[in-house]
Structures are given as C-alpha cells and as structure tokens.
Motif scaffolding. Sequence first.
Motif, short mmCIF file in Angstrom:
data_model
loop_
_atom_site.label_atom_id
_atom_site.label_comp_id
_atom_site.label_asym_id
_atom_site.label_seq_id
_atom_site.Cartn_x
_atom_site.Cartn_y
_atom_site.Cartn_z
N GLU A 226 0.80 -1.22 0.00
CA GLU A 226 0.00 0.00 0.00
C GLU A 226 0.84 1.27 0.00
N ASN A 227 2.01 1.24 0.62
CA ASN A 227 2.88 2.42 0.57
C ASN A 227 3.18 2.82 -0.86
N VAL A 228 3.45 1.82 -1.70
CA VAL A 228 3.78 2.10 -3.09
C VAL A 228 2.55 2.56 -3.86
N ILE A 229 1.43 1.88 -3.66
CA ILE A 229 0.20 2.24 -4.36
C ILE A 229 -0.25 3.64 -3.96
N ASP A 230 -0.27 3.92 -2.65
CA ASP A 230 -0.62 5.27 -2.20
C ASP A 230 0.33 6.30 -2.80
N GLY A 231 1.61 5.93 -2.88
CA GLY A 231 2.61 6.86 -3.43
C GLY A 231 2.36 7.21 -4.87
N MET A 232 1.83 6.28 -5.65
CA MET A 232 1.52 6.56 -7.06
C MET A 232 0.50 7.69 -7.18
N PHE A 233 -0.41 7.74 -6.21
CA PHE A 233 -1.48 8.73 -6.26
C PHE A 233 -1.17 9.98 -5.43
N GLY A 234 0.04 10.04 -4.87
CA GLY A 234 0.43 11.21 -4.09
C GLY A 234 -0.14 11.22 -2.69
N SER A 235 -0.75 10.12 -2.25
CA SER A 235 -1.31 10.08 -0.89
C SER A 235 -0.19 10.01 0.14
N PRO A 236 -0.15 10.93 1.11
CA PRO A 236 0.92 10.91 2.10
C PRO A 236 0.63 9.99 3.28
N GLY A 237 -0.46 9.21 3.20
CA GLY A 237 -0.80 8.33 4.32
C GLY A 237 -1.11 9.16 5.56
N PRO A 238 -0.54 8.81 6.73
CA PRO A 238 -0.82 9.56 7.95
C PRO A 238 0.00 10.83 8.08
N SER A 239 0.84 11.12 7.08
CA SER A 239 1.70 12.29 7.13
C SER A 239 1.11 13.41 6.27
N TYR A 240 1.96 14.29 5.79
CA TYR A 240 1.53 15.46 5.01
C TYR A 240 2.31 15.54 3.71
N GLY A 241 1.58 15.83 2.63
CA GLY A 241 2.21 16.12 1.36
C GLY A 241 2.02 17.59 1.01
N LEU A 242 2.62 17.99 -0.09
CA LEU A 242 2.45 19.37 -0.54
C LEU A 242 1.34 19.44 -1.58
N VAL A 243 0.33 20.24 -1.30
CA VAL A 243 -0.76 20.49 -2.24
C VAL A 243 -0.89 22.00 -2.38
N ASN A 244 -0.72 22.48 -3.63
CA ASN A 244 -0.76 23.93 -3.88
C ASN A 244 0.23 24.68 -2.99
N GLY A 245 1.40 24.06 -2.78
CA GLY A 245 2.48 24.76 -2.11
C GLY A 245 2.42 24.78 -0.60
N GLN A 246 1.48 24.04 0.02
CA GLN A 246 1.48 24.00 1.47
C GLN A 246 1.12 22.61 1.97
N PRO A 247 1.53 22.26 3.20
CA PRO A 247 1.29 20.92 3.72
C PRO A 247 -0.20 20.60 3.80
N SER A 248 -0.53 19.36 3.44
CA SER A 248 -1.92 18.92 3.45
C SER A 248 -1.98 17.42 3.70
N ARG A 249 -3.04 16.97 4.37
CA ARG A 249 -3.26 15.53 4.49
C ARG A 249 -3.65 14.92 3.14
N ALA A 250 -4.01 15.75 2.20
CA ALA A 250 -4.28 15.32 0.82
C ALA A 250 -5.26 14.15 0.77
N PHE A 251 -6.34 14.26 1.52
CA PHE A 251 -7.33 13.18 1.54
C PHE A 251 -7.92 12.93 0.15
N GLU A 252 -7.95 13.97 -0.68
CA GLU A 252 -8.47 13.78 -2.03
C GLU A 252 -7.58 12.85 -2.85
N TYR A 253 -6.26 12.86 -2.56
CA TYR A 253 -5.35 11.95 -3.23
C TYR A 253 -5.53 10.52 -2.70
N THR A 254 -5.71 10.41 -1.38
CA THR A 254 -5.94 9.09 -0.79
C THR A 254 -7.23 8.48 -1.33
N LYS A 255 -8.21 9.32 -1.56
CA LYS A 255 -9.48 8.84 -2.13
C LYS A 255 -9.23 8.13 -3.46
#
Length: 551
Positions: A226-255
């Motif tokens: 799942e780490n790899v699959i989530d990574g393909m979609f940019g999902s940061p899992g329980p951490s934070y990714g960058l969305v529009n230049g600021q940290p986000s849980r990026a739930f839309e990517y996890t979706k």
Amino acid sequence: MKKYGYLALTSVLSMVLVVTACSKEHAPSPESPGAGTPNAPAKKVDITVSVYDRGNVPAAEGKIENNRWTKWLNENGPANVTFVPIPRTDPAQKWNVLFASQSAPDVIHEFDPNILNPLIDQKQLMPLDDLIEKHSVEYKQLLKDYPGLKKVTTGPDGKIYKIGRVLETSPLNALFIRTDWLKALNLEVPKTTEELYQVAKAFAEKDPDGNGKKDTYGMALSWRSENVIDGMFGSPGPSYGLVNGQPSRAFEYTKESVAFKKRLFDEGIVDKDFANDKNGAKVKQEFLNGKIGIYPTYVGSWFEFTVSDVATLRKSAPNAMVEPIALPKSSAGEYVPELQNPLQATTAINAKTKDPAAVIQYIDFLDRKSTGRTLLFGLEGTHHNVDANGCPKPIDAEKMKAEVNWASDFAQSYARLLDGKCSLISNQFDPSKPEQKAGLEMFEKAKKLYMDPSKQYRTVTLGEHMPTLPKELQTILNTVTKDINDIWLKSVLGGEKNTVDQAYKDVLSTWDKAGGKQIDEFMIDWYKNKKDSSFLMKDLWDTAAMQAQLK
C-alpha cells in the motif's frame, strides 16, 4: 516501516550491510585510543552508552551489554563503557523510565525523533555546538563535509542537539513487474495508473503463465504494497504532502488510491484475504510461487531480492523475468517511491553527563572507518578479508552470522559513507557471477528510475525530518489515524454499499471532529516559518548528487 501511526518514519535498516559512500578518515586506528583528538584525557574515564537490544545475540556470545564487541570497544576505545540495553520493540517506555529515575546513559543512541525531540524541549539533552568545536575531530569534519547534517541535528533554538550519520540514499520501495507475462500477453509496460489496472486485470484473467488455470493474481496488495500504491497517487498516508504549495493531508489523493484498490478487490484482481496479511508474508510467498504479476513492495535488501528471491521465484517459474518499473502517472502527477534517508540523526548526549569531552571523543572513535568496519564486518583475517578494491569480504557466512551480524547497533552513529565504495549497496554484488550481475543491473535500473528529482515525493520531506507534534496533537493523530484507516478499509472491502465517495466524506468529518485542523495549522505554520532551516526534498537531492560524485 509501519504504514500508519507516526509522522516520523523510524528507520531501522542499519542491521544489514546496505550502507554507503565516502569521506575522509582523519584519525588513527582504534589501537591508539584518544590519539588525534584535542585535549585527549590522560586516562580512560567511565561513561554509559545505550545499545538496542533486539534479542538476537546468540547464547554463546553472551548478552547485548556483555559480549566480544563490548569487550573490544572497551579495550580499543578511549573510555570505559558500561552498556545500557534498550528494548528495540518499545524503546520509548524504557527511555521514560530511565529519564524519570535520572539514570539515563551518557550516550543516547535512538533513531526515533518522536523520542529525541521532546527530550530537547525538556532540556534533557545537551547542546553540542561548543563541545564539537572544542573536542571533536571526526564528527566536526563530517559536519563540514555534509552541511545538511546540521539541519537534521539542530533543535528549535538553533543549537545542535543530535549526532547524525551519513548513509547511501537509495530506493526503499519499488514496483516490480513480470516482464515475461507482459511478453506472453503482448502487453506494454504500464505508464499510467489506468494502464496499470488494465495490465493487472489481464494478468489475473488471461492465464499469463500458460498453465490453463485461472490461478494468478494481477497485483499484490498488503500493507507493504500500500505504501507504493498510495505513493503513485500522491497520498501521504498519515503524514503530510504538498498540495498547492502548502502541507496537506491530501485526503483527495488518498481517495483516488482507495478507489484504485477497491477496483482491484471488487474484480478479483488481488487476493480477497489481503487485509489479514499483516506483515506481507503471504503475498510475498505468492509472488515467490509465481502467482503474482505486479509486486509493489518494501525492499529491505536489494541483494536479497534481486538475487536470492529471484532465484526462489525461478524454482517455481523457471522462465520468470522481473524488472522494476517507474511508478505510473496518476491524476496527481508522477512520483518516486520512498527513499532511504541519507542524513539520519541517531544519537544525543545526556544533559547530566559529567564528562562531555570523553563522551564526544568516544563518538569520534565510533566515527572512524577502522572502528565502523570492525563492528560491521568483524576482524580482518578472522571474519573478513580485504579484496583487490580494498573492501572487506566475509570469509564464512555462518561465522559472520554467529559472531558479527548482530553487532551493528554498536556502530549506530557511524557515518557509513566513511568506508567509501565499500559501503555502497552495489559493492555487495559480484559481477563475475551471472545471477549477481543481473541483480546489480536490476538495482541500478531501480536507482535510475526512482532517484529522479524531476518527480514528486508523496510527503513534504522524509519521515524522520517531519516535525514532531506536541504531545496533545500526537495523541489526536494516533487516535484519528486508526479511525480513518478503518473507514478507508471498509470502503475497499464493503462492496457497492460502501462507496469511496461516502468514505471520503466520513474521513473529512472524522478528521474535523477529532481536532485535525489543529494539526493542519501546526504543519502549515512549521512549513511557513521553518522550511528554510529544515531538511526538505531539495536537500535530499543535493545530498544524493554529492554521493553520486564519491568514488
């Protein structure tokens, strides 16, 4: 690496010989302890040093705190050391007891920033700037050679509180595919996540192994996958990714990632029992039995996978061909999988240490190539010989296993790159042996695919360099993470009644009700005010470029 529950990624990969490239050795061998260091003490002083207890010391060797290597360190090092075992399974509890009872050791070997960072806030750790400047040789030079080390070892007040080491940065995760199955079904390597789905579906339904049975899975799915699959979609899992230049849980990517997994599950492309495969052992066995076409996984040892595991696979499927492929492009863009942290904070010094100079000189002793090589490879002539390239090669694998391999934690603060090319993963392979030559080529291909700074990384920075949350926010995160994971999993397993759209709404509601916005605000504030002094992805790529120049 646990997928969930922590912002900081706790790396414990130092047990194997997968470590990295080169610097300078600035001090004499451990046969002359104290030499080469300023203000060396006239006689050895007593200090205490922690060491992880993994329960893996053979009975004939003693205990982790008393064995051949503790004796060697005391005989050859600059101090008389008493070793304090720390259970690897739950170090936080042990550290809490030790500090509460004021009996914590002088040298604190600990990987987890969620343990070390609160100790900085509590004034339990010693600031090291002056100590390093006045009493260190090896580590002071390492800071000069790798400026990024200061970023990863500096506390909120701008002072250095940790000792760091330098490792080879390499892919920790990969996406493998059976290219013989691609050829059998006249398919191309998938470039997008939609193409990945189509290939996985064909692998599950079109008899790619030609045995006339529908007994193959298109893709592996377990927590390691799942780490790899989530990574393909940019999902940061329980951490934070960058969305529009600021940290986000990026739930839309996890979706999007969850929707992909649900599609695989609903159509029988993956094992229906994947949720019970808690450690990925079942799906790995299915892959080794020749029954899985696409294998996203964590790679603990590139040598083991590309040589040993591939050899095991070919016992079941003699014509099997496996290759790493780039993570396919998703709606969020193109990503690389998780990478090994090249600059890792491993060690700190107790604020109550009575003789800090002796302690930093002991750490310097550990940061000599001769010391690190001994603790990782054993004694020359007994455990290893030196090859034509000057690199240690084990003499007897069983002897190494019995007497040496369990001792690497004594070298926890050792900067592996000091051993130059001898410490690189590529040095583990013998190109004169065809199966190892093929394994090396597979590893080099993976590096080329995944060490790509033009692509995105799914989190703001590597897990160990994410900021540590205040205790109350960490409690919120730990609790809500489990609830959110359960919602996503229920959606994957629940058929038509449990839609991904509804799961997404439930996740957002759960996050808000738990107080998740407080964590969002903390992360956004950290990135706004601390990004210039933090180790971010640009720093990783700069460090990787430095390593690529090492010989």
